[in-house]
Design a protein around this motif. Structure first.
Motif, PDB file in Angstrom:
ATOM      1  N   GLN A 105     -76.613  10.135  41.228  1.00  0.00           N
ATOM      2  CA  GLN A 105     -76.465   8.925  40.413  1.00  0.00           C
ATOM      3  C   GLN A 105     -77.747   8.102  40.408  1.00  0.00           C
ATOM      4  N   TYR A 106     -78.356   7.960  41.578  1.00  0.00           N
ATOM      5  CA  TYR A 106     -79.632   7.240  41.644  1.00  0.00           C
ATOM      6  C   TYR A 106     -80.708   7.967  40.840  1.00  0.00           C
ATOM      7  N   ALA A 107     -80.768   9.287  41.029  1.00  0.00           N
ATOM      8  CA  ALA A 107     -81.771  10.081  40.316  1.00  0.00           C
ATOM      9  C   ALA A 107     -81.574   9.981  38.807  1.00  0.00           C
ATOM     10  N   GLY A 108     -80.326  10.060  38.365  1.00  0.00           N
ATOM     11  CA  GLY A 108     -80.042  10.024  36.942  1.00  0.00           C
ATOM     12  C   GLY A 108     -80.474   8.735  36.286  1.00  0.00           C
ATOM     13  N   ILE A 109     -80.138   7.611  36.916  1.00  0.00           N
ATOM     14  CA  ILE A 109     -80.465   6.320  36.298  1.00  0.00           C
ATOM     15  C   ILE A 109     -81.968   6.077  36.301  1.00  0.00           C
ATOM     16  N   ILE A 110     -82.659   6.514  37.371  1.00  0.00           N
ATOM     17  CA  ILE A 110     -84.115   6.369  37.403  1.00  0.00           C
ATOM     18  C   ILE A 110     -84.753   7.261  36.344  1.00  0.00           C
ATOM     19  N   TYR A 111     -84.247   8.482  36.243  1.00  0.00           N
ATOM     20  CA  TYR A 111     -84.800   9.453  35.290  1.00  0.00           C
ATOM     21  C   TYR A 111     -84.641   8.973  33.850  1.00  0.00           C
ATOM     22  N   PHE A 379     -93.722   0.430  33.767  1.00  0.00           N
ATOM     23  CA  PHE A 379     -92.582   1.083  34.403  1.00  0.00           C
ATOM     24  C   PHE A 379     -92.434   2.541  33.963  1.00  0.00           C
ATOM     25  N   GLY A 380     -92.857   2.867  32.737  1.00  0.00           N
ATOM     26  CA  GLY A 380     -92.751   4.242  32.263  1.00  0.00           C
ATOM     27  C   GLY A 380     -93.426   5.226  33.198  1.00  0.00           C
ATOM     28  N   TRP A 453     -96.055  -7.679  38.917  1.00  0.00           N
ATOM     29  CA  TRP A 453     -95.106  -7.029  39.816  1.00  0.00           C
ATOM     30  C   TRP A 453     -94.076  -6.205  39.040  1.00  0.00           C
ATOM     31  N   ALA A 454     -94.418  -5.770  37.837  1.00  0.00           N
ATOM     32  CA  ALA A 454     -93.450  -5.149  36.922  1.00  0.00           C
ATOM     33  C   ALA A 454     -92.735  -3.946  37.517  1.00  0.00           C
ATOM     34  N   VAL A 455     -93.486  -2.989  38.078  1.00  0.00           N
ATOM     35  CA  VAL A 455     -92.866  -1.744  38.540  1.00  0.00           C
ATOM     36  C   VAL A 455     -91.884  -1.982  39.684  1.00  0.00           C
ATOM     37  N   PRO A 456     -92.274  -2.685  40.775  1.00  0.00           N
ATOM     38  CA  PRO A 456     -91.290  -2.910  41.845  1.00  0.00           C
ATOM     39  C   PRO A 456     -90.105  -3.758  41.402  1.00  0.00           C
ATOM     40  N   LEU A 457     -90.342  -4.720  40.498  1.00  0.00           N
ATOM     41  CA  LEU A 457     -89.241  -5.575  40.033  1.00  0.00           C
ATOM     42  C   LEU A 457     -88.229  -4.783  39.213  1.00  0.00           C
ATOM     43  N   VAL A 458     -88.716  -3.998  38.243  1.00  0.00           N
ATOM     44  CA  VAL A 458     -87.808  -3.238  37.380  1.00  0.00           C
ATOM     45  C   VAL A 458     -87.113  -2.142  38.173  1.00  0.00           C
ATOM     46  N   LEU A 459     -87.878  -1.423  38.991  1.00  0.00           N
ATOM     47  CA  LEU A 459     -87.287  -0.352  39.785  1.00  0.00           C
ATOM     48  C   LEU A 459     -86.274  -0.905  40.782  1.00  0.00           C
ATOM     49  N   SER A 461     -84.532  -3.668  40.444  1.00  0.00           N
ATOM     50  CA  SER A 461     -83.358  -4.127  39.697  1.00  0.00           C
ATOM     51  C   SER A 461     -82.449  -2.958  39.340  1.00  0.00           C
ATOM     52  N   ILE A 462     -83.054  -1.837  38.922  1.00  0.00           N
ATOM     53  CA  ILE A 462     -82.271  -0.652  38.558  1.00  0.00           C
ATOM     54  C   ILE A 462     -81.530  -0.100  39.770  1.00  0.00           C
ATOM     55  N   LEU A 463     -82.224  -0.010  40.897  1.00  0.00           N
ATOM     56  CA  LEU A 463     -81.595   0.507  42.114  1.00  0.00           C
ATOM     57  C   LEU A 463     -80.486  -0.424  42.602  1.00  0.00           C
ATOM     58  N   SER A 464     -80.705  -1.734  42.497  1.00  0.00           N
ATOM     59  CA  SER A 464     -79.682  -2.704  42.917  1.00  0.00           C
ATOM     60  C   SER A 464     -78.446  -2.610  42.039  1.00  0.00           C
ATOM     61  N   ALA A 465     -78.656  -2.504  40.719  1.00  0.00           N
ATOM     62  CA  ALA A 465     -77.526  -2.397  39.798  1.00  0.00           C
ATOM     63  C   ALA A 465     -76.751  -1.100  40.025  1.00  0.00           C
ATOM     64  N   THR A 466     -77.476  -0.015  40.303  1.00  0.00           N
ATOM     65  CA  THR A 466     -76.819   1.263  40.574  1.00  0.00           C
ATOM     66  C   THR A 466     -76.010   1.203  41.862  1.00  0.00           C
ATOM     67  N   THR A 467     -76.575   0.572  42.894  1.00  0.00           N
ATOM     68  CA  THR A 467     -75.865   0.416  44.167  1.00  0.00           C
ATOM     69  C   THR A 467     -74.589  -0.391  43.979  1.00  0.00           C
ATOM     70  N   LEU A 468     -74.679  -1.479  43.215  1.00  0.00           N
ATOM     71  CA  LEU A 468     -73.503  -2.312  42.965  1.00  0.00           C
ATOM     72  C   LEU A 468     -72.430  -1.534  42.217  1.00  0.00           C
ATOM     73  N   THR A 469     -72.841  -0.733  41.251  1.00  0.00           N
ATOM     74  CA  THR A 469     -71.882   0.082  40.489  1.00  0.00           C
ATOM     75  C   THR A 469     -71.179   1.079  41.386  1.00  0.00           C
ATOM     76  N   ILE A 470     -71.935   1.716  42.285  1.00  0.00           N
ATOM     77  CA  ILE A 470     -71.348   2.700  43.205  1.00  0.00           C
ATOM     78  C   ILE A 470     -70.345   2.034  44.128  1.00  0.00           C
ATOM     79  N   LEU A 471     -70.680   0.846  44.643  1.00  0.00           N
ATOM     80  CA  LEU A 471     -69.774   0.126  45.556  1.00  0.00           C
ATOM     81  C   LEU A 471     -68.504  -0.320  44.844  1.00  0.00           C
ATOM     82  N   ILE A 472     -68.631  -0.755  43.607  1.00  0.00           N
ATOM     83  CA  ILE A 472     -67.451  -1.176  42.835  1.00  0.00           C
ATOM     84  C   ILE A 472     -66.532  -0.004  42.591  1.00  0.00           C
TER      85      ILE A 472
END
Length: 476
Positions: A105-111, A379-380, A453-459, A461-472
């Motif tokens: 799931q993490y790999a998919g959303i990052i990809y 971020f690309g 700080w674009a790359v760490p911020l966007v990455l 945010s994506i990882l945090s949102a994915t983690t929250l989705t998995i926990l829900i």
């Protein structure tokens, strides 16, 4: 879990959860041209030459060669995995199978996020080249977005057309690359060279970077953009004949071919023009056309622009196909809405293609604000190196723990496979950190902090949102 069991469960999982299979319509040549078009010497080099010269001042040739060599090691790990697990989605599917559902799931959303950003970047820059070709205004953010949308629409239509139309356009793009990239570079190198080879290693640190070390690290980070996209061959392996044998070859051939062209072209450009001229033109969006027409003549401007636009369109169409297969694969396994896994009677994942173009088009709207679109562009590259780190990291972990036995694949490297995997993982991690590292001298003087700080911020945010989705999902 034993390696044998893991390999068998992978095969059974494909059969049980993949009722919508894609059509095997691609040979080794088609897979190679797809990978070549996605990496694209024209798009890769012409997009970075101005930034490299402006930031480093020169002497970035060594960083380019190092980046290519290290990326070939990453490509080797991808080739190993492709020779055993040829399925749509490539690295996403490998992460899910070898590392587990959550890792997948993490790999998919990052990809998906990073390839969408890559497509948005290609459309944004490709749209500007379209505008230049037709002598149309593109100076405002609104016009840049409009031309980017036109570019995306053409790429979408090419993907929805008959597969033979797509193949022809991609092949045409490769021929355009050979003429517009390697051919012109060869002409410059043979007849218009002004400097000795030592010029390739001079002027480092004379740009906006504060010192030579900073300039070299920045050169490595910028060079990373020129050698991404070879994994497109693995994401479309389900559509390739004899994929366990052909896809690894296509991965190597595409990256090697592009790498040779990019390295030679960068040398030819550097040796054919005065350093002050290079530095001056690098401040513009298109530093290449005026440099080349200076030597060859103004008559060559339109033909050259046509070649560049064809190369960009082939790249953009290939990225649409590349990304839509990841979307299709994720939807087929329930990680995205089910309609995105449907295919037409011609075995084309039309809904996934439309979704991919829609998301990239939405990203183009950031182009209405120059500083915002710079975040997407940054971020690309960073997101794809995060994916390289995850893929090589999962490969290394499962190789060491026995969950993956590379000897079961068609590509057998023996103990060298482990050594290559270790170096590839360390390089990918280093380059990810290097790209994400905040550098004020890479941004415009009035850039806000969040762009730096674009790359760490966007990455993050994506990882945090994915983690929250998995926990829900777990707590339901």
């Amino acid at each position: 879990m034993s390696t044998v069991h893991s390999h068998k469960s992978f095969s059974s999982e494909i059969k049980s959860t993949d009722p919508q299979m894609l059509n095997r319509s691609m040979g080794i040549w088609n897979s190679f041209t797809l990978g070549f078009a996605v990496v694209s010497p024209v798009v890769g080099l012409y997009a970075i030459v101005g930034v490299q010269t402006n930031v480093t001042g020169g002497g970035w040739f060594t960083a380019l060669v190092i980046c290519l060599m290290m990326q070939l090691l990453v490509a080797t790990v991808y080739a190993e995995l492709s020779s055993q697990f040829p399925i749509a989605g490539g690295a996403y599917k490998w992460a899910r199978q070898l590392g587990g559902t959550i890792t997948g799931q993490y790999a998919g959303i990052i990809y998906v996020s990073s390839t969408i950003a890559m497509l948005t970047t290609t459309a944004y820059t490709g749209g500007i080249w379209l505008a230049i070709l037709f002598d149309a205004p593109s100076g405002t953010g609104f016009m840049m977005v409009c031309w980017g949308m036109v570019f995306l629409l053409i790429c979408m239509l090419l993907n929805l057309a008959h597969v033979n139309v797509f193949k022809s356009i991609i092949a045409l793009g490769v021929y355009a690359e050979i003429i517009g990239s390697f051919g012109i570079a060869l002409l410059l190198f043979l007849f218009f060279r002004e400097h000795p080879v030592s010029e390739l290693f001079q002027h480092l640190g004379s740009g906006t970077a504060p010192d030579k070390l900073s300039a070299f690290l920045a050169a490595l980070a910028i060079a990373g953009w020129a050698f991404i996209g070879f994994d497109a061959c693995s994401t479309t392996s389900e559509e390739t004949h004899q994929p366990k044998r052909m896809v690894p070859r296509a991965i190597f051939f595409s990256l090697c071919a592009v790498g040779i062209v990019v390295v030679f072209n960068s040398a030819a450009l550097t040796l054919s023009f005065d350093h002050n001229t290079l530095a001056k033109t690098s401040a513009t969006f298109d530093p290449i056309t005026p440099l080349i027409t200076t030597h060859i003549g103004d008559w060559f401007e339109k033909p050259f622009l046509t070649i560049v636009v064809i190369a960009f369109l082939a790249c953009g169409a290939s990225v649409v196909k590349y990304t839509s297969r990841i979307v299709f694969s994720m939807a087929r396994e329930g990680n995205l809405p089910a309609p995105l896994s449907r295919v037409t009677t011609a075995k084309t994942p039309r809904n996934a293609i439309l979704c991919t173009v829609f998301l990239a088009g939405s990203g183009l709207l950031f182009g209405l604000h120059d500083q915002a679109v710079a975040t997407i562009i940054a971020f690309g590259t960073g997101g794809l190196y995060a994916m390289f780190s995850m893929t090589t990291g999962v490969g290394l972990y499962t190789r060491l723990t026995g969950r993956w036995d590379p000897a079961l694949g068609e590509l057998k490297l023996g103990r060298w496979g482990l050594i290559i995997n270790i170096i590839a993982f360390l390089w990918s991690l280093f380059e990810l950190i290097n790209i994400a590292w905040p550098r004020t001298y890479l941004a415009s003087p009035d850039a806000p902090w969040w762009q730096i700080w674009a790359v760490p911020l966007v990455l993050g945010s994506i990882l945090s949102a994915t983690t929250l989705t998995i926990l829900i999902r777990r707590n339901k």
